[in-house]
Design an enzyme around this catalytic site. Structure first.
Site, PDB file in Angstrom:
ATOM      1  N   TYR A 117       0.399  -1.194   0.027  1.00  0.00           N
ATOM      2  CA  TYR A 117       0.116  -0.645  -0.050  1.00  0.00           C
ATOM      3  C   TYR A 117       1.015   1.324   0.120  1.00  0.00           C
ATOM      4  CZ  TYR A 117      -4.456  -2.642   0.714  1.00  0.00           C
ATOM      5  OH  TYR A 117      -5.390  -3.398   1.157  1.00  0.00           O
ATOM      6  N   LYS A 163       2.794 -14.673   5.568  1.00  0.00           N
ATOM      7  CA  LYS A 163       3.522 -15.238   4.486  1.00  0.00           C
ATOM      8  C   LYS A 163       4.684 -15.748   3.767  1.00  0.00           C
ATOM      9  CE  LYS A 163       1.724 -18.843   1.861  1.00  0.00           C
ATOM     10  NZ  LYS A 163       0.698 -19.392   1.659  1.00  0.00           N
ATOM     11  N   ASP A 196      -2.969 -18.099   5.188  1.00  0.00           N
ATOM     12  CA  ASP A 196      -3.937 -18.197   3.912  1.00  0.00           C
ATOM     13  C   ASP A 196      -4.481 -19.398   5.183  1.00  0.00           C
ATOM     14  OD1 ASP A 196      -1.600 -19.496   4.382  1.00  0.00           O
ATOM     15  OD2 ASP A 196      -1.814 -20.074   2.636  1.00  0.00           O
ATOM     16  N   ASP A 220      -5.786  -5.222   6.022  1.00  0.00           N
ATOM     17  CA  ASP A 220      -7.032  -4.309   5.177  1.00  0.00           C
ATOM     18  C   ASP A 220      -7.957  -5.642   5.055  1.00  0.00           C
ATOM     19  OD1 ASP A 220      -8.890  -3.130   3.862  1.00  0.00           O
ATOM     20  OD2 ASP A 220      -7.799  -2.532   2.141  1.00  0.00           O
ATOM     21  N   ASP A 224     -11.553  -6.849   6.906  1.00  0.00           N
ATOM     22  CA  ASP A 224     -13.528  -7.130   7.034  1.00  0.00           C
ATOM     23  C   ASP A 224     -13.484  -8.779   6.681  1.00  0.00           C
ATOM     24  OD1 ASP A 224     -13.426  -4.396   5.382  1.00  0.00           O
ATOM     25  OD2 ASP A 224     -14.381  -4.709   3.908  1.00  0.00           O
TER      26      ASP A 224
HETATM   27 MG    MG Z   1      -9.897  -1.995   4.217  1.00  0.00          MG
END
Ligand code: MG
Ligand code: NAI
Length: 326
Positions: A117, A163, A196, A220, A224
């Site tokens: 990001y 990961k 994962d 991020d 959610d």
């Molecule tokens: Mg988000």
């Protein structure tokens, strides 16, 4: 105290009206309104106008609604500019919310300043590239934050998600630093999963998690996911904190699919506002907001995302009424 308020786009504006209504009931803060987002881009040619950025830097806190397609240029940039390195995203099953995991209470601590990001992308001869930055410094800062947070909140365990088997250097650095920091916090348990498998455990057996620490993009996605376990984005708040600044925003975005209908759930924004109040020292007022929101929902008065029929404004009125009774 001065608060830079940025309603932004879509339902950002709608849920911010609720937050302002509730704030005005409780505290005497100087709310200064600024523009940012898709509409600001249309109007000024800049998604994050300089005036808005400067105001955020000079405020005691930033209260943010949501941006639309310009989210990367607005909120992701704001987090980096204000060096709010830790994004605290609690997911708690509330009374009265029908959800997959009643009783669940986990917090995602997301690194906020680097990873993919950073936005370092370029394209050459039909190939697109992204540079992923993971530093020892930022990894240590977020790992330490997660353990300190766990201690302060009386939590028992920190789980790192990464990961490192595939992204050996970037995730490997993050993992090694987390392990090293964990050794300094003997009172807090530490474990780790590859992202994962971690997601599978989150869906099938989330009670094995308490505090999750992870890098920016995984954080991020996972925030959610955990919101989905406890009732959805309509109730998921977040705080971005750094040494000097703090930005408070719901986890959700502009939700254009429901924008303009007046049915957005302002709970995420109100719980976000409670996090801001607590940060500013208004602990009692923060608690009041949390109780009023939860009591309102528990009494069966909810917006459509939680199965109810109330409009954003009607739900807010009920919360304000409850505030008066506490
Ligand atoms: Mg988000
Ligand atoms: P979103 O978070 O806006 O919405 C995802 C789904 O959750 C939608 O179905 C929406 O209706 C629902 N939802 C979200 N908040 C809700 C609420 N308070 N009450 C009831 N339902 C709610 O994510 P989406 O749809 O992927 O993105 C929409 C726009 O928002 C895009 O332009 C995206 O770039 C932007 N975005 C901005 C963010 C930010 O400013 N922090 C974060 C995520 C997306």
């Amino acid at each position: 105290m001065k608060i830079a308020v940025i309603p932004g786009d879509g339902i950002g504006k709608e849920v911010m009206s609720s937050a302002v209504e509730v704030l005005n009931e409780l505290v005497d803060l100087k709310l200064e309104f600024y523009e940012a987002g898709d509409e600001a881009l249309q109007k000024y040619g800049k998604a994050l106008p300089d005036e808005t950025l400067e105001a955020c830097k000079k405020s005691d806190a930033v209260l943010f609604g949501a941006a639309g397609e310009t989210a990367a240029d607005v909120i992701v940039r704001l987090r980096q500019e204000l060096e709010t390195f830790a994004n605290v995203r609690p997911a708690r099953a509330m009374r009265g919310v029908k959800c997959l995991y009643p009783g669940l209470d986990v917090v995602v601590i997301r690194e906020n300043t680097e990873c993919l990001y950073k936005g370092w992308e370029f394209k050459e001869k039909g190939s697109a590239f992204a540079i992923r930055l993971i530093t020892e410094t930022a990894s240590e800062r977020i790992a330490r934050f997660a353990f300190e947070f766990a201690r302060k909140e009386g939590r028992k365990k920190v789980t790192a998600l990464h990961k490192a088997n595939v992204m050996k250097l970037t995730c490997g650095t993050f993992r090694d630093v987390c392990r090293r920091v964990a050794r300094e916090y003997k009172d807090i348990a530490f474990n780790e999963y590859y992202i994962d498998a971690g997601c599978m455990f989150l869906v099938m057996d989330p009670f094995r998690f308490d505090v999750i620490v992870t890098t920016n993009m995984f954080g991020d996605i996972v925030s959610d996911l955990v919101a989905g376990l406890v009732g959805g984005l309509g109730i998921a708040p977040s705080a971005n904190v750094g040494e000097k600044h703090a930005i408070f925003e719901p986890v959700h975005g502009a939700a254009f699919d429901i924008a303009g209908k007046g049915i957005a759930n302002p709970t995420a924004m109100l719980l976000t506002t409670a996090m801001m109040l607590r940060h500013l020292g208004f602990s009692e007022e923060a608690k009041k907001v949390e109780i009023a929101v939860e009591d309102t929902i528990a009494s069966g008065k909810t917006t459509p995302d939680l199965g109810g029929k109330l409009k954003t404004s009607e739900f807010t009125r009920e919360v304000v009424k409850k505030l008066g009774e506490i």
